[in-house]
Design a protein around this motif. Structure first.
Motif, PDB file in Angstrom:
ATOM      1  N   UNK A   1      -2.148   1.482   4.439  1.00 31.99           N
ATOM      2  CA  UNK A   1      -1.734   0.434   4.246  1.00 31.99           C
ATOM      3  C   UNK A   1      -1.281   0.920   2.568  1.00 31.99           C
ATOM      4  N   UNK A   2      -0.534   0.584   1.974  1.00 35.88           N
ATOM      5  CA  UNK A   2       0.492   0.720   0.571  1.00 35.88           C
ATOM      6  C   UNK A   2      -0.863   1.455  -0.572  1.00 35.88           C
ATOM      7  N   UNK A   3      -0.228   1.643  -1.313  1.00 34.64           N
ATOM      8  CA  UNK A   3      -1.345   3.113  -2.218  1.00 34.64           C
ATOM      9  C   UNK A   3      -1.617   2.269  -2.415  1.00 34.64           C
ATOM     10  N   UNK A   4      -3.227   2.335  -3.924  1.00 27.91           N
ATOM     11  CA  UNK A   4      -3.653   1.914  -5.076  1.00 27.91           C
ATOM     12  C   UNK A   4      -3.099   1.946  -6.278  1.00 27.91           C
TER      13      UNK A   4
ATOM     14  N   UNK B   1      -4.224   9.478  -1.110  1.00 25.78           N
ATOM     15  CA  UNK B   1      -5.220   8.425  -1.403  1.00 25.78           C
ATOM     16  C   UNK B   1      -4.622   6.599  -1.598  1.00 25.78           C
ATOM     17  N   UNK B   2      -5.089   5.796  -1.205  1.00 27.07           N
ATOM     18  CA  UNK B   2      -4.906   4.627  -1.105  1.00 27.07           C
ATOM     19  C   UNK B   2      -5.743   2.957  -1.710  1.00 27.07           C
ATOM     20  N   UNK B   3      -6.563   4.179  -2.355  1.00 27.86           N
ATOM     21  CA  UNK B   3      -7.558   3.210  -3.051  1.00 27.86           C
ATOM     22  C   UNK B   3      -8.791   4.409  -4.038  1.00 27.86           C
ATOM     23  N   UNK B   4      -9.189   3.138  -5.305  1.00 27.94           N
ATOM     24  CA  UNK B   4      -9.640   4.640  -6.023  1.00 27.94           C
ATOM     25  C   UNK B   4     -10.456   3.232  -6.693  1.00 27.94           C
ATOM     26  N   UNK B   5     -10.873   3.404  -7.889  1.00 27.49           N
ATOM     27  CA  UNK B   5     -12.037   3.445  -9.122  1.00 27.49           C
ATOM     28  C   UNK B   5     -12.213   3.078 -10.099  1.00 27.49           C
ATOM     29  N   UNK B   6     -12.341   3.072 -11.294  1.00 25.72           N
ATOM     30  CA  UNK B   6     -12.751   3.473 -12.317  1.00 25.72           C
ATOM     31  C   UNK B   6     -13.904   3.456 -12.412  1.00 25.72           C
TER      32      UNK B   6
END
Length: 173
Positions: free
Chosen positions: A170-173, A37-42
């Motif tokens: 891309x690089x992990x978030x 998982x390379x994207x997250x939101x809070x």
């Protein structure tokens, strides 16, 4: 009896989420890093999203998935509106949520999102909901790209496929 959780690998990764939940007398949760998982939101659990006991309603998880999905598209693909401007709509065909632990009022949650599959006119988003690093839910939504005027299926635009491939490598978030 242990329960193992695995989410299929995204387009460019080889490992999914792995967590083990033991139902022995002392319930233990072991959770490795959320690989792939390379994207997250809070999000913060709002009072209006809970019942009288302060537990988040089951339907709210789908709203959180949508929040993460829209943020993902904004980050990597010019936003959902960019698709609409091309005459493309994205319909939800299926949604799935697996609840592992309850979320409560005022919890700070991290919603991880990735595109797990692209094929023809369809694509699947995978999600993991985590609280302080502990996976409390996971799920997926299946979508179809359709022509906005005819509502007939249409291939995922090449630019979107390229944006997703770039995002997922891309690089992990």
């Amino acid at each position: 009896m242990p329960l193992s959780v695995e989410i299929p690998a995204p387009v460019s990764a080889t490992h999914g989420v792995r967590s083990r939940i033991s139902s022995a007398s002392s319930t233990a949760v072991e959770c490795t890093l959320i690989e792939g998982f390379r994207f997250h939101t809070d999000v913060q659990v709002r009072f209006a999203e809970t019942d009288a006991q302060g537990v988040a309603h089951n339907a709210v998880y789908l709203v959180w998935f949508e929040v993460a999905r829209v943020a993902y598209l904004a980050e990597f693909a010019g936003g959902y509106q960019a698709l609409r401007d091309q005459g493309i709509e994205s319909f939800v065909l299926e949604s799935h949520v697996r609840y592992l632990r309850p979320a409560h009022f005022d919890d700070s949650l991290r919603i991880h999102a990735r595109v797990g599959e692209l094929r023809g006119s369809r694509f699947r988003f995978d999600y993991v909901v985590a609280r302080e690093g502990e996976v409390i839910a996971d799920g997926s939504t299946l979508h179809a790209c359709v022509d906005a005027k005819t509502l007939r299926p249409t291939r995922i635009p090449a630019a979107l496929v390229e944006s997703i491939a770039t995002a997922e490598s891309s690089t992990s978030s």
